[in-house]
Design a protein around this motif. Structure first.
Motif, short mmCIF file in Angstrom:
data_model
loop_
_atom_site.label_atom_id
_atom_site.label_comp_id
_atom_site.label_asym_id
_atom_site.label_seq_id
_atom_site.Cartn_x
_atom_site.Cartn_y
_atom_site.Cartn_z
N TYR A 279 0.82 -1.21 0.00
CA TYR A 279 0.00 0.00 0.00
C TYR A 279 0.86 1.27 0.00
O TYR A 279 0.58 2.22 -0.74
CB TYR A 279 -0.94 0.01 1.20
N VAL B 293 0.83 4.39 -2.79
CA VAL B 293 0.66 5.80 -2.40
C VAL B 293 1.83 6.64 -2.90
O VAL B 293 1.64 7.72 -3.47
CB VAL B 293 0.51 5.91 -0.87
N LEU C 214 -12.59 -3.24 -0.53
CA LEU C 214 -11.27 -3.27 0.10
C LEU C 214 -10.47 -4.48 -0.38
O LEU C 214 -9.29 -4.37 -0.73
CB LEU C 214 -11.42 -3.32 1.62
N GLU D 228 -9.51 -4.28 -4.10
CA GLU D 228 -8.40 -3.34 -4.24
C GLU D 228 -7.08 -4.00 -3.88
O GLU D 228 -6.09 -3.92 -4.62
CB GLU D 228 -8.66 -2.13 -3.34
N ALA D 229 -7.05 -4.68 -2.71
CA ALA D 229 -5.83 -5.33 -2.25
C ALA D 229 -5.45 -6.49 -3.17
O ALA D 229 -4.26 -6.70 -3.45
CB ALA D 229 -6.01 -5.82 -0.82
N TYR E 191 -1.78 -4.49 4.79
CA TYR E 191 -2.34 -3.55 3.81
C TYR E 191 -3.34 -2.61 4.48
O TYR E 191 -3.28 -1.38 4.30
CB TYR E 191 -3.02 -4.33 2.69
N VAL E 192 -4.25 -3.18 5.27
CA VAL E 192 -5.28 -2.37 5.94
C VAL E 192 -4.65 -1.44 6.98
O VAL E 192 -5.02 -0.26 7.09
CB VAL E 192 -6.34 -3.27 6.59
N LYS F 142 -3.22 1.43 5.27
CA LYS F 142 -4.27 2.32 4.76
C LYS F 142 -4.81 3.23 5.87
O LYS F 142 -5.07 4.42 5.65
CB LYS F 142 -5.40 1.49 4.17
N GLU G 158 -4.41 7.32 5.96
CA GLU G 158 -5.57 8.20 6.13
C GLU G 158 -5.33 9.19 7.26
O GLU G 158 -5.69 10.37 7.16
CB GLU G 158 -6.82 7.37 6.40
N LEU H 16 -13.17 1.77 4.83
CA LEU H 16 -11.96 1.20 4.23
C LEU H 16 -12.24 0.57 2.87
O LEU H 16 -11.32 0.27 2.12
CB LEU H 16 -11.37 0.14 5.16
#
Length: 375
Positions: free
Chosen positions: A57, A61, A287, A290-291, A310-311, A314, A318, A344
């Motif tokens: 992730y 970004v 979510l 996406e992952a 990953y979460v 994220k 944020e 999420l």
């Protein structure tokens, strides 16, 4: 038409496939995040997968402009799953000026690091442990992402009862993690009007299951719930099978990694592992889709532990987005605490001054014949 994510993934495939260690802080890094975790030792497989998920992730970004134009560098130090080394590493990272600590591993290790958070006023985001002591009382500088272990253990016991299992044994590591999580198991047993037919503890530093097996299996359990981490749980489960028992084997989400399944080898089939994130193949959840897309683009397998990393990344990003153009440790802490409800991608997380628990999601998975988690 080439999508935003496709462009990002093409830029990142080579970088994300690299090792989990981020290396030293470099002059071009705008935001540095510090991690101390057991990259070697008994929990290395899970740590590697969680870290690779976080880097997945962060790299996306960074490839799309960073956070308010600032790139993120993850600096990882190996604490070998040792609490004293975790404290040493955390102090080093703090002295180097990291914005936050992130995705460390282990209940005793997190407890050892917690005094540093208050002393240096630095947030810790996404500790990879579900100990209740990290949730209550609320620590002003600590932000959980995963649900508590007690809920996982309780859910596992309730499931065993629903499928007709009456004789349940518990094997736990003899440390603060084990003592915390087992309370959930006791709660599940009480709710289903049961008591454990056996309850054994093993030494965290020197696990030896040989002396435990005769006492444990003399009670003829239909299921054995293992509360522990990594290779120790693998050794315990293999000892159960080597003794000739066909009892259902169960453990918690801290072992929900491909590495854990690989280490189990030919006894992995049928093992139940609790989960604290949506099913990693459930593309109905934005979510997870996406992952999964990101992982496939990077040539990675999406496992429950990769999803956790990953979460967690994220959530941290944020918080950084909300912390201002020039975030500080204090502004990041304040932004996280005032986040409210954050979607999420089909699952919501939220913090406030009275609650830093994050998600409250618990499910169960079973290892299938192909060596994959299924729900």
């Amino acid at each position: 038409m080439t999508t935003f994510r496709q462009q990002a993934r093409r830029l990142l495939v080579a970088a994300i496939a690299a090792a989990a260690f981020a290396g030293p802080i470099t002059a071009h890094a705008d935001i540095t995040i510090g991690q101390t975790a057991g990259h070697t030792g008994t929990v290395a497989a899970s740590v590697k997968e969680a870290t690779s998920g976080a880097k997945l992730y962060f790299d996306i970004v960074n490839a799309t402009g960073g956070v308010n134009g600032q790139k993120i560098t993850l600096v990882s130090l190996d604490d070998k799953f040792d609490a004293k080394l975790a404290v040493t590493n955390a102090k080093q990272l703090i002295d180097q000026g990291v914005m936050a600590l992130f995705l460390n591993r282990g209940t005793p290790l997190t407890q050892a690091v917690m005094p540093l958070l208050t002393e240096h006023k630095i947030p810790l985001v996404g500790p990879s442990t579900g100990a209740m002591v990290l949730h209550k009382p609320v620590h002003p500088w600590l932000f959980n992402v995963r649900a508590p272990y007690q809920r996982e253990a309780e859910r596992a016991i309730e499931h065993l009862s629903l499928i007709g299992v009456e004789r349940i044994a518990i094997v736990q590591v003899d440390d603060t993690f084990g003592e915390d999580a087992v309370q959930g198991a006791f709660s599940g047993l009480a709710k289903t009007n049961k008591t454990a037919v056996a309850h054994e503890k093993y030494d965290r530093a020197r696990p030896d299951f040989g002396p435990l097996m005769p006492k444990l299996l003399a009670k003829q359990p239909q299921a054995v719930v293992f509360i522990g981490s990594g290779t120790a749980v693998v050794q315990g489960m293999k000892a159960v099978r080597a003794a000739g028992s066909t009892a259902q084997l169960v453990t918690l989400s801290n072992n929900a990694s491909a590495g854990f399944i690989k280490d189990l080898g030919d006894i992995a089939y049928g093992v139940i592992v609790s989960q604290v994130f949506p099913y990693e193949r459930s593309i109905a959840k934005p979510l997870i889709k996406e992952a999964l897309d990101a992982a496939r683009g990077a040539g990675m397998e999406l496992t429950p532990t990769v999803v956790e990393g990953y979460v967690s990344a994220k959530v941290l990003v944020e918080g950084l987005k909300r912390a201002g153009k020039l975030p500080t440790r204090q502004s990041l802490r304040d932004a996280l605490e005032n986040m409210g409800r954050f979607d999420l991608g089909g699952i919501e997380l939220g913090y406030n001054a009275k609650d830093h628990s994050g998600l409250d999601y618990v499910d169960l998975a079973i290892v299938d014949q192909s060596g994959k988690f299924r729900r």
